[in-house]
Design an enzyme around this catalytic site. Sequence first.
Site, PDB file in Angstrom:
ATOM      1  N   HIS A  70       0.873  -1.080   0.093  1.00  0.00           N
ATOM      2  CA  HIS A  70       0.107  -0.026   0.093  1.00  0.00           C
ATOM      3  C   HIS A  70       0.715   1.450   0.094  1.00  0.00           C
ATOM      4  CE1 HIS A  70      -0.089  -2.003   4.198  1.00  0.00           C
ATOM      5  NE2 HIS A  70       0.535  -0.438   4.504  1.00  0.00           N
ATOM      6  N   HIS A 102       7.626   6.645   4.563  1.00  0.00           N
ATOM      7  CA  HIS A 102       6.694   6.110   3.341  1.00  0.00           C
ATOM      8  C   HIS A 102       6.044   7.135   2.874  1.00  0.00           C
ATOM      9  CE1 HIS A 102       4.014   5.985   7.028  1.00  0.00           C
ATOM     10  NE2 HIS A 102       2.996   6.589   5.809  1.00  0.00           N
ATOM     11  N   HIS A 104       2.473   9.078   0.590  1.00  0.00           N
ATOM     12  CA  HIS A 104       1.209   8.832  -0.107  1.00  0.00           C
ATOM     13  C   HIS A 104       0.915   9.803  -1.149  1.00  0.00           C
ATOM     14  CE1 HIS A 104      -0.275   6.978   3.836  1.00  0.00           C
ATOM     15  NE2 HIS A 104       0.950   7.764   4.326  1.00  0.00           N
ATOM     16  N   GLU A 114      -2.474  13.624   2.454  1.00  0.00           N
ATOM     17  CA  GLU A 114      -3.354  13.001   3.244  1.00  0.00           C
ATOM     18  C   GLU A 114      -3.872  14.142   3.985  1.00  0.00           C
ATOM     19  OE1 GLU A 114      -1.756   9.259   5.307  1.00  0.00           O
ATOM     20  OE2 GLU A 114      -3.421   8.681   4.037  1.00  0.00           O
ATOM     21  N   HIS A 127       5.827  10.558   5.221  1.00  0.00           N
ATOM     22  CA  HIS A 127       5.460  10.601   6.628  1.00  0.00           C
ATOM     23  C   HIS A 127       6.696   9.861   7.220  1.00  0.00           C
ATOM     24  CE1 HIS A 127       1.100  10.469   6.204  1.00  0.00           C
ATOM     25  NE2 HIS A 127       1.401  11.845   6.400  1.00  0.00           N
ATOM     26  N   THR A 211      -3.202   6.628   9.729  1.00  0.00           N
ATOM     27  CA  THR A 211      -3.707   6.979   8.674  1.00  0.00           C
ATOM     28  C   THR A 211      -4.180   5.854   7.938  1.00  0.00           C
ATOM     29  OG1 THR A 211      -2.142   7.320   7.076  1.00  0.00           O
ATOM     30  CG2 THR A 211      -2.796   9.204   8.470  1.00  0.00           C
TER      31      THR A 211
HETATM   32  S1  B30 Z   1       0.860   6.826   9.140  1.00  0.00           S
HETATM   33  O1  B30 Z   1       2.152   7.575   8.920  1.00  0.00           O
HETATM   34  O2  B30 Z   1      -0.055   7.181   9.951  1.00  0.00           O
HETATM   35  N1  B30 Z   1       0.464   6.787   7.623  1.00  0.00           N
HETATM   36  C1  B30 Z   1       1.768   2.679  10.409  1.00  0.00           C
HETATM   37  C2  B30 Z   1       2.686   3.768  10.758  1.00  0.00           C
HETATM   38  C3  B30 Z   1       2.585   4.867  10.078  1.00  0.00           C
HETATM   39  C4  B30 Z   1       1.370   5.067   9.560  1.00  0.00           C
HETATM   40  C5  B30 Z   1       0.423   4.280   9.280  1.00  0.00           C
HETATM   41  C6  B30 Z   1       0.685   2.983   9.588  1.00  0.00           C
HETATM   42  C7  B30 Z   1       2.160   1.086  11.036  1.00  0.00           C
HETATM   43  O3  B30 Z   1       3.241   0.911  11.450  1.00  0.00           O
HETATM   44  N2  B30 Z   1       1.289   0.445  10.498  1.00  0.00           N
HETATM   45  C8  B30 Z   1       1.251  -1.002  11.134  1.00  0.00           C
HETATM   46  C9  B30 Z   1       2.471  -1.718  10.606  1.00  0.00           C
HETATM   47  N3  B30 Z   1       2.255  -2.162   9.139  1.00  0.00           N
HETATM   48  C10 B30 Z   1       3.756  -1.653   8.416  1.00  0.00           C
HETATM   49  C11 B30 Z   1       3.662  -0.530   8.154  1.00  0.00           C
HETATM   50  O4  B30 Z   1       4.435   0.198   8.781  1.00  0.00           O
HETATM   51  O5  B30 Z   1       2.969  -0.015   7.147  1.00  0.00           O
HETATM   52  C12 B30 Z   1       1.857  -3.146   8.605  1.00  0.00           C
HETATM   53  C13 B30 Z   1       0.938  -2.916   7.772  1.00  0.00           C
HETATM   54  O6  B30 Z   1       0.755  -1.985   6.915  1.00  0.00           O
HETATM   55  O7  B30 Z   1      -0.091  -3.856   7.392  1.00  0.00           O
HETATM   56 CU1  B30 Z   1       2.331  -1.017   5.928  1.00  0.00          CU
HETATM   57 ZN    ZN Z   2       1.576   7.519   6.028  1.00  0.00          ZN
END
Ligand code: B30
Ligand code: ZN
Length: 274
Positions: A70, A102, A104, A114, A127, A211
């Site tokens: 994603h 990462h 978006h 976002e 982010h 998010t």
């Molecule tokens: S964000 O910065 O709010 N978009 C995670 C970290 C930061 C944001 C969103 C999600 C996160 O750590 N999610 C759980 C772990 N993830 C791995 C990942 O870092 O992003 C597993 C997953 O989602 O299934 Cu891809």
């Molecule tokens: Zn993010």
Amino acid sequence: GSLKWCYDSQDPKCGPSHWKELKATCGGDKQSPVNIDRRWLQRDGSLGDIIFEGYDQAPPGKWRLLNDGHTVMLSLESEPGAEHIAISGGGLPGRYRALQLHFHWGSLSTNGSEHTVDGQQLPMELHIVHINVKYRTLGEAKGHPSGLAVLGCFFQVSEAPNSNYNTIIGGLRNISHAGQAVDLASTFRLGTLLPHVAQLSRYYRYQGSLTTPDCSEAVIWTVFEEPVGISREQLQAFVSTVHFPASGAAPLKMTNNFRPPQPLRSRKVFSSRD
Ligand code: B30
Ligand code: ZN
């Protein structure tokens, strides 16, 4: 987690409006992103400069870039003994260690971010995810409102390419398919990905969430006012190179991997400067 969530560009049936059916937290009162309405900002004089540790040195080891299905993610976790990258100050209640960064993005240069500012979306958002050093794991940190600190940076289209992004963009061709990872050819100073140093004291601050599902309300958000410039061709590299996990016959380009703004409810967005 094995939550079957997605973005509307993959399948509207599992897009952001359905996430709360998978995880009730995604329908909570402190969700991210939000629209930053500049008319309603509250100045907070205690929001001083963020202290950046390790943002100025290229780490000795290799950095791994991953298509996680994603987003495009760069893992920043250092091997034991390696230089640690961390932030503190800026009103943060402690020190936070960098985990990953990462992006978006959209499909056109008019969408992708976002967070929005006065209702306007920008073409991409970076982010950089940090964990409070008092917690050992992401799972533990997600259970606390100040468990995580994410730095958000907007992008805007510039005439000149931004060479600070060459290493990441050069790696995209090797992670075209979901699940692929590549060791980047070189490391670089993380600080070069951010807005100009002189502008880093200008940021928005609010309490929010991840998010993506599970949408844990554990994030202290810092969104820099000043966007980073990137050329149309560099943006296009994200749009045209990377793919979502294959579901049908043809792999689907990874585009519009953003969640739309969520209700601010009783929260306030603070600004570090007038
Ligand atoms: S964000 O910065 O709010 N978009 C995670 C970290 C930061 C944001 C969103 C999600 C996160 O750590 N999610 C759980 C772990 N993830 C791995 C990942 O870092 O992003 C597993 C997953 O989602 O299934 Cu891809
Ligand atoms: Zn993010």
